[in-house]
Design a protein around this motif. Structure first.
Motif, mmCIF file in Angstrom:
data_model
loop_
_atom_site.group_PDB
_atom_site.id
_atom_site.type_symbol
_atom_site.label_atom_id
_atom_site.label_comp_id
_atom_site.label_asym_id
_atom_site.label_seq_id
_atom_site.Cartn_x
_atom_site.Cartn_y
_atom_site.Cartn_z
ATOM 1 N N GLN A 137 -0.252 37.193 8.127
ATOM 2 C CA GLN A 137 -1.025 37.514 6.925
ATOM 3 C C GLN A 137 -1.260 36.300 6.028
ATOM 4 N N VAL A 191 1.509 45.529 4.087
ATOM 5 C CA VAL A 191 0.384 44.598 3.982
ATOM 6 C C VAL A 191 0.585 43.824 2.683
ATOM 7 N N LEU A 193 -5.159 43.009 11.099
ATOM 8 C CA LEU A 193 -5.116 42.385 9.781
ATOM 9 C C LEU A 193 -6.425 41.698 9.402
ATOM 10 N N GLU A 197 2.966 47.345 8.296
ATOM 11 C CA GLU A 197 3.526 47.522 6.961
ATOM 12 C C GLU A 197 4.675 46.533 6.766
#
Length: 416
Positions: free
Chosen positions: A310, A206, A336, A204
């Motif tokens: 990410q 995302v 991810l 967290e």
């Protein structure tokens, strides 16, 4: 105590040693009086990596109103991260004392834990001795032993047997780890397999595509395929430069982001870049926002790997190519859904490696030439990368439950 001079030299070399240095000797620690009726758990994790790994365990234990957590760390980077992320979860955060009687005993007297926990590979003889002396259960959570660590430990089996006899419970990452602790002398009934809490993690926040795009633009790597070097070690940055040049021959908008495992190596990496990549625009994130678009970003900052991962299209996992043999964590990439490449040196993550390969989430390579060829192939095939990403998410879904099992085990000791 004979190892103290070497320890002091080591922390001086790593940097950040002056801040709160006295706490390593049990001096100047901010330890509040235990709340009436509370049960205090002392949790020790060596470094930044262990700090991130135990986050779900910390949150789960801190949610129990009976429990107070006192957190200690060994490295300056781990300490900085603990202050940033866990100040609201812990009643105090400090450096772990040097594992020698007067310092360890002093800190035990101050903290007054009801349970002592260490994470992953830590077995401190004086620390465990103090636990037994005071009748306090010492627990090892997320216990693991790499091939290298196990081989070394077996040469000192008598020593480790003594320390393991002082350990009330070992919660092992895998059946292989469980067997290794028993081989070192831990009573078999004290070692249980709970799974790897590093795998049982929820990342967290995302980031949504708009945020990712904005971050890339801000850091000067706005367009094109992005290759990530995740927690790289010496020699691997050079391979990534060569791989990046190969990718650039087919995609002139491609970018490279290197996140070195130790940010302190920035000067070494800069010298290498000036020698091998003087024709490319590179910038170090620690020096602020770039003034131009970049070819290469070196993210020499702490605690940002999960967010930066990410942004990537493909990741290379560091410390996995020869001569390295242990590997850095591939968990975040799997969670991810990021396609990844790693070398055969992943002994610290043996069961995770096997799972990722089984689900098709990763490609394993044997040397630099194969790594470059594999990175080039995947850079040109979004469909392959997408399939690997889905494999990573499926692998992660199959691994959940380790945190719940570990928390249940720890709470059972409070109830005894």
């Amino acid at each position: 105590m004979l190892t103290l001079p070497g320890y002091l030299v080591h922390i001086r070399k790593r940097g950040g040693y002056r801040k709160r240095f006295g706490t390593r000797f049990g001096r100047g620690m901010d330890i509040p009086v235990k709340r009436a009726g509370a049960r205090r758990i002392w949790i020790q994790a060596v470094s930044l990596g262990e700090m991130l790994a135990i986050e779900p365990l910390l949150k789960a234990l801190a949610s129990d109103e009976r429990i107070e957590i006192y957190l200690t760390v060994t490295t300056s980077t781990g300490y900085a991260l603990a202050l940033e992320k866990y100040s609201e979860l812990a009643v105090g955060i400090s450096y772990f004392p040097i594992d020698f009687y007067p310092f360890s005993s002093r800190v035990w007297d101050r903290i007054e834990p009801d349970i002592a926990i260490c994470a992953e590979t830590e077995l401190w003889p004086e620390h465990t001795h103090q636990a037994v002396k005071r009748g306090i259960p010492f627990l090892l959570v997320n216990g693991r032993l790499s091939d290298r660590s196990f081989k070394r430990a077996m040469k000192l089996r008598g020593f480790f047997r003594t320390v393991l006899l002082n350990t009330a419970q070992v919660y092992a990452c895998s059946e292989l780890d469980r067997d290794r602790y028993v081989a070192l002398g831990a009573p078999s009934e004290r070692v249980v397999t709970t799974g790897n809490i590093k795998v049982d993690v929820a990342i967290e926040p995302v980031l949504d595509p708009v945020t990712c795009s904005s971050m890339r633009a801000e850091m000067g790597i706005s367009d094109g395929f992005l290759l990530l070097g995740s927690s790289t070690w010496p020699g691997e940055e050079e391979m990534l430069i060569d791989a990046f040049r190969a990718v650039r021959e087919h995609d002139d908008r491609a970018r490279l982001m290197i996140v070195p495992r130790h940010a302190e190596r920035r000067h070494e990496i800069e010298a290498m870049l000036r020698e091998r990549a003087s024709d490319l625009a590179f910038h170090f994130k620690s020096r602020g926002l770039p003034e131009r678009e970049l070819d290469i970003l070196i993210a020499d900052t702490h605690g940002e790997l999960r967010a930066l991962t990410q942004l990537a299209d493909l990741a290379f996992i560091g410390k996995s190519l020869p001569p390295h043999t242990e590997g850095q964590t591939p968990v975040e990439c799997g969670v991810l859904g990021k396609a990844m490449v790693f070398g055969s040196g992943m002994s610290n993550f043996r069961s995770i490696r096997e799972g990722l390969l089984q689900y098709g989430a990763a490609r394993e390579v044997s040397d630099e030439a194969e790594a470059i060829a594999t990175i080039l192939d995947l850079s040109q095939d979004p469909a392959k990368r997408g399939k690997m990403g889905e494999g990573g998410k499926a692998w992660h879904a199959s691994c959940k439950g380790a945190v719940e099992r570990t928390v249940k085990g720890v709470l059972s000791w409070l109830d005894r």
